[in-house]
Design a protein around this motif. Structure first.
Motif, short mmCIF file in Angstrom:
data_model
loop_
_atom_site.label_atom_id
_atom_site.label_comp_id
_atom_site.label_asym_id
_atom_site.label_seq_id
_atom_site.Cartn_x
_atom_site.Cartn_y
_atom_site.Cartn_z
N UNK A 14 0.74 -1.30 0.18
CA UNK A 14 0.12 0.02 0.11
C UNK A 14 0.95 1.36 -0.01
N UNK A 15 1.90 1.26 0.76
CA UNK A 15 2.80 2.38 1.15
C UNK A 15 4.04 2.01 1.44
N UNK A 16 5.12 2.67 0.95
CA UNK A 16 6.60 2.36 1.53
C UNK A 16 7.23 3.49 1.88
N UNK A 17 8.05 3.42 2.94
CA UNK A 17 8.98 4.43 3.56
C UNK A 17 10.25 4.29 2.88
N UNK A 18 10.32 4.89 1.74
CA UNK A 18 11.54 5.01 0.93
C UNK A 18 13.00 5.60 1.62
N UNK A 19 12.72 6.55 2.45
CA UNK A 19 13.60 7.23 3.15
C UNK A 19 14.24 6.56 4.20
N UNK A 20 13.52 5.52 4.93
CA UNK A 20 14.07 4.84 6.00
C UNK A 20 15.42 4.20 6.03
N UNK A 21 15.62 3.43 4.91
CA UNK A 21 17.24 2.86 4.91
C UNK A 21 18.29 3.95 4.75
N UNK A 22 17.79 5.10 4.18
CA UNK A 22 18.70 6.14 3.78
C UNK A 22 18.86 6.93 5.23
N UNK A 23 18.04 7.17 5.86
CA UNK A 23 17.99 8.06 7.18
C UNK A 23 18.50 7.17 8.33
N UNK A 24 18.47 5.92 8.44
CA UNK A 24 18.51 4.99 9.43
C UNK A 24 19.48 3.62 9.23
N UNK A 107 18.68 0.68 25.02
CA UNK A 107 19.75 0.65 23.85
C UNK A 107 19.63 2.05 22.89
N UNK A 108 18.68 2.54 23.13
CA UNK A 108 18.63 3.81 22.17
C UNK A 108 18.12 3.70 20.82
N UNK A 109 17.47 2.70 20.54
CA UNK A 109 16.85 2.42 19.22
C UNK A 109 15.54 3.35 19.04
N UNK A 110 15.19 3.53 17.77
CA UNK A 110 14.05 4.21 17.49
C UNK A 110 13.23 3.02 16.72
N UNK A 111 11.93 3.19 16.68
CA UNK A 111 11.09 2.14 15.90
C UNK A 111 10.70 3.06 14.38
N UNK A 112 10.87 2.45 13.43
CA UNK A 112 10.75 3.21 12.08
C UNK A 112 9.92 2.22 11.35
N UNK A 113 8.74 2.69 10.84
CA UNK A 113 7.87 1.75 9.88
C UNK A 113 8.65 1.92 8.51
N UNK A 114 8.59 0.68 7.84
CA UNK A 114 9.07 0.47 6.52
C UNK A 114 8.34 0.26 5.36
N UNK A 127 7.94 -3.05 10.42
CA UNK A 127 8.81 -1.71 10.99
C UNK A 127 10.18 -2.36 11.60
N UNK A 128 11.10 -1.70 11.59
CA UNK A 128 12.41 -2.14 12.03
C UNK A 128 12.82 -1.19 13.38
N UNK A 129 13.79 -1.94 14.27
CA UNK A 129 14.54 -1.21 15.10
C UNK A 129 15.66 -0.56 14.46
N UNK A 130 16.00 0.87 14.72
CA UNK A 130 16.68 1.39 13.71
C UNK A 130 17.73 2.69 14.69
N UNK A 131 18.74 2.65 14.08
CA UNK A 131 19.66 3.73 14.79
C UNK A 131 19.85 4.97 13.69
#
Length: 160
Positions: A14-24, A107-114, A127-131
């Motif tokens: 339906x939707x994709x967060x393309x910036x997620x892998x670039x930012x995190x 551990x300071x992770x963020x949770x980002x939808x992919x 979604x993924x655990x991300x830094x």
């Protein structure tokens, strides 16, 4: 009998967060269901969703999706108040929630939808655990990506 393919079809997305892998730096991936209202499901079936600026936060032992926009259709019911930016609850098991809570707090992770997609009749979110990446990490990732493309071109031309 038809055999079902094991690969995911892009028509289910339906939707994709393309910036997620670039930012995190995306590390551990999860999948969850979403608690939605009827007008939101209709909007998703029409393909109207945006999760680019969204994130997931944990509060009172529950996971919530914030910042995702599901604009209502023009033919939405008039007696329901449609808030396209409302908080949406993620449907996770207690053990998964405890695991996420520990990693986010200690551990300071963020949770980002992919991505947001259909799985049979259900809407799921990946979604993924991300830094967060710093500027030099992003430059290195861009260099690596460009080198892979260049290497593929060289290999393609050397075979001829």
């Amino acid at each position: 009998k038809k055999k079902k393919s094991k690969t995911k079809n892009n028509e289910n997305t339906i939707a994709r967060n393309k910036r997620a892998s670039h930012e995190y730096h995306l590390e551990e991936r999860f999948e969850a269901g979403l608690e939605l209202q009827g007008w939101e499901v209709k909007s998703l079936r029409a393909g109207k969703a945006n999760i680019a600026d969204s994130y997931i936060f944990l509060k009172n032992g529950e996971a919530w999706l914030l910042g995702a926009s599901f604009p209502p259709l023009d033919a939405a019911c008039s007696h329901v108040i449609c808030d396209p930016m409302r908080y949406r609850k993620l449907l996770l098991k207690r053990r998964e929630l405890d695991n996420l809570l520990g990693k986010v707090e200690r551990q300071g992770y963020s949770i980002i939808p992919i991505s947001l997609y259909w799985k049979k009749a259900w809407v799921k979110i990946s979604f993924a655990l991300a830094k967060g990446k710093q500027a030099h990490d992003k430059r290195n990732a861009d260099k690596d990506r460009e080198w892979k493309v260049q290497k593929e071109r060289m290999m393609k031309h050397s075979v001829r």
